[in-house]
Design a protein around this motif. Structure first.
Motif, PDB file in Angstrom:
ATOM      1  N   SER A  58      42.989  30.080  44.343  1.00  0.00           N
ATOM      2  CA  SER A  58      43.299  30.252  45.969  1.00  0.00           C
ATOM      3  C   SER A  58      44.637  30.907  46.022  1.00  0.00           C
ATOM      4  N   GLU A  59      44.687  31.626  47.274  1.00  0.00           N
ATOM      5  CA  GLU A  59      45.901  32.259  47.408  1.00  0.00           C
ATOM      6  C   GLU A  59      46.108  32.097  49.051  1.00  0.00           C
ATOM      7  N   LYS A  60      47.529  31.474  49.464  1.00  0.00           N
ATOM      8  CA  LYS A  60      48.025  31.555  50.910  1.00  0.00           C
ATOM      9  C   LYS A  60      48.295  32.965  51.284  1.00  0.00           C
ATOM     10  N   GLN A  61      47.949  33.201  52.449  1.00  0.00           N
ATOM     11  CA  GLN A  61      48.357  34.300  53.258  1.00  0.00           C
ATOM     12  C   GLN A  61      48.507  34.078  54.631  1.00  0.00           C
ATOM     13  N   ALA A  62      49.776  33.990  55.051  1.00  0.00           N
ATOM     14  CA  ALA A  62      50.118  33.411  56.304  1.00  0.00           C
ATOM     15  C   ALA A  62      49.457  31.962  56.571  1.00  0.00           C
ATOM     16  N   GLN A  63      48.630  31.855  57.485  1.00  0.00           N
ATOM     17  CA  GLN A  63      47.911  30.392  57.706  1.00  0.00           C
ATOM     18  C   GLN A  63      46.593  30.579  56.992  1.00  0.00           C
ATOM     19  N   TRP A  64      46.355  31.491  56.458  1.00  0.00           N
ATOM     20  CA  TRP A  64      45.004  31.558  55.747  1.00  0.00           C
ATOM     21  C   TRP A  64      44.987  31.174  54.322  1.00  0.00           C
ATOM     22  N   VAL A  65      44.117  30.629  53.493  1.00  0.00           N
ATOM     23  CA  VAL A  65      44.085  30.441  52.254  1.00  0.00           C
ATOM     24  C   VAL A  65      42.681  30.996  51.839  1.00  0.00           C
ATOM     25  N   TYR A  66      42.867  32.063  50.833  1.00  0.00           N
ATOM     26  CA  TYR A  66      41.773  32.701  50.402  1.00  0.00           C
ATOM     27  C   TYR A  66      41.564  32.281  48.989  1.00  0.00           C
ATOM     28  N   HIS A  67      40.152  32.125  48.876  1.00  0.00           N
ATOM     29  CA  HIS A  67      39.577  31.720  47.782  1.00  0.00           C
ATOM     30  C   HIS A  67      38.501  32.648  47.030  1.00  0.00           C
ATOM     31  N   ARG A  68      38.538  32.646  45.475  1.00  0.00           N
ATOM     32  CA  ARG A  68      37.636  33.598  44.904  1.00  0.00           C
ATOM     33  C   ARG A  68      37.311  32.947  43.514  1.00  0.00           C
ATOM     34  N   ALA A  69      36.367  33.564  42.981  1.00  0.00           N
ATOM     35  CA  ALA A  69      35.871  33.016  41.502  1.00  0.00           C
ATOM     36  C   ALA A  69      37.129  33.559  40.480  1.00  0.00           C
ATOM     37  N   ASP A  70      37.442  32.303  39.734  1.00  0.00           N
ATOM     38  CA  ASP A  70      38.402  32.507  38.702  1.00  0.00           C
ATOM     39  C   ASP A  70      37.788  33.312  37.545  1.00  0.00           C
ATOM     40  N   GLU A  71      38.185  34.792  37.466  1.00  0.00           N
ATOM     41  CA  GLU A  71      37.421  35.624  36.412  1.00  0.00           C
ATOM     42  C   GLU A  71      37.750  35.058  35.160  1.00  0.00           C
ATOM     43  N   LYS A  72      39.144  34.385  34.749  1.00  0.00           N
ATOM     44  CA  LYS A  72      39.220  33.770  33.513  1.00  0.00           C
ATOM     45  C   LYS A  72      38.347  32.746  32.862  1.00  0.00           C
ATOM     46  N   MET A  73      38.098  31.769  33.835  1.00  0.00           N
ATOM     47  CA  MET A  73      37.382  30.727  33.478  1.00  0.00           C
ATOM     48  C   MET A  73      35.816  31.168  33.383  1.00  0.00           C
ATOM     49  N   LEU A  74      35.756  32.077  34.158  1.00  0.00           N
ATOM     50  CA  LEU A  74      34.274  32.595  34.064  1.00  0.00           C
ATOM     51  C   LEU A  74      33.825  33.274  32.692  1.00  0.00           C
ATOM     52  N   ALA A  75      35.003  34.032  32.250  1.00  0.00           N
ATOM     53  CA  ALA A  75      34.994  34.683  30.962  1.00  0.00           C
ATOM     54  C   ALA A  75      34.970  33.494  29.695  1.00  0.00           C
ATOM     55  N   THR A  76      35.694  32.558  30.048  1.00  0.00           N
ATOM     56  CA  THR A  76      35.821  31.363  28.999  1.00  0.00           C
ATOM     57  C   THR A  76      34.302  30.740  29.025  1.00  0.00           C
ATOM     58  N   CYS A  77      33.764  30.365  30.156  1.00  0.00           N
ATOM     59  CA  CYS A  77      32.733  29.776  30.369  1.00  0.00           C
ATOM     60  C   CYS A  77      31.394  30.584  30.773  1.00  0.00           C
ATOM     61  N   SER A  78      30.996  31.619  29.926  1.00  0.00           N
ATOM     62  CA  SER A  78      30.231  32.671  30.113  1.00  0.00           C
ATOM     63  C   SER A  78      28.915  32.300  30.769  1.00  0.00           C
ATOM     64  N   PHE A  79      28.644  30.944  30.268  1.00  0.00           N
ATOM     65  CA  PHE A  79      27.246  30.427  30.845  1.00  0.00           C
ATOM     66  C   PHE A  79      27.243  30.116  32.461  1.00  0.00           C
ATOM     67  N   VAL A  80      28.379  30.084  33.101  1.00  0.00           N
ATOM     68  CA  VAL A  80      28.502  30.067  34.461  1.00  0.00           C
ATOM     69  C   VAL A  80      27.963  31.508  35.080  1.00  0.00           C
ATOM     70  N   LYS A  81      28.369  32.609  34.753  1.00  0.00           N
ATOM     71  CA  LYS A  81      27.934  33.634  35.136  1.00  0.00           C
ATOM     72  C   LYS A  81      26.446  33.916  34.892  1.00  0.00           C
ATOM     73  N   GLU A  82      25.884  33.390  33.788  1.00  0.00           N
ATOM     74  CA  GLU A  82      24.462  33.467  33.695  1.00  0.00           C
ATOM     75  C   GLU A  82      23.805  32.594  34.652  1.00  0.00           C
ATOM     76  N   LEU A  83      24.371  31.352  34.652  1.00  0.00           N
ATOM     77  CA  LEU A  83      23.506  30.669  36.307  1.00  0.00           C
ATOM     78  C   LEU A  83      23.736  31.214  37.442  1.00  0.00           C
ATOM     79  N   LEU A  84      24.790  31.747  37.688  1.00  0.00           N
ATOM     80  CA  LEU A  84      25.092  32.395  39.031  1.00  0.00           C
ATOM     81  C   LEU A  84      24.106  33.670  39.328  1.00  0.00           C
TER      82      LEU A  84
END
Length: 120
Positions: A58-84
């Motif tokens: 997550s990254e806060k910009q002004a009053q908003w917090v933006y979320h995205r998938a953590d690419e490092k974790m998805l690389a570590t747990c490659s099975f998550v990408k396969e599930l998605l």
């Protein structure tokens, strides 16, 4: 983060749907509320579980917090990408979510500009 903790975080359909969307695009909670038809508190609760499992960042910009998938974790747990990928291919609900995301953006939806999306 242990594999068990990641699997626990993914053991909920709503969190899987959120992660699928966040794998496609960076979104704030208001975007997820509109696309998945969730209350703010429900969306935030699920985001917290995904963040605690380190599946999203997550990254806060002004009053908003933006979320995205953590690419490092998805690389570590490659099975998550396969599930998605499997869910995106096989689940009509996941395909509908992605279609709703596209329509939401086409209609000008975004932080501070939440739009209603008609059912398809």
């Amino acid at each position: 983060m242990s594999t068990i903790e990641v699997l626990k975080a993914l053991a909920d359909e709503t969190r899987m749907r959120m992660l699928s969307l966040l794998y496609q695009e960076t979104l704030c909670v208001c975007d997820l509320e509109a696309i998945l038809k969730l209350s703010q508190s429900n969306a935030s609760r699920h985001l917290t579980k995904l963040k605690n499992a380190r599946l999203i960042t997550s990254e806060k910009q002004a009053q908003w917090v933006y979320h995205r998938a953590d690419e490092k974790m998805l690389a570590t747990c490659s099975f998550v990408k396969e599930l998605l990928a499997a869910e995106s291919d096989m689940s009509p609900l996941f395909r509908k979510d992605l279609a709703r995301l596209r329509k939401y953006r086409e209609c000008g939806g975004g932080c501070g500009r939440t739009v209603k999306i008609d059912e398809e």
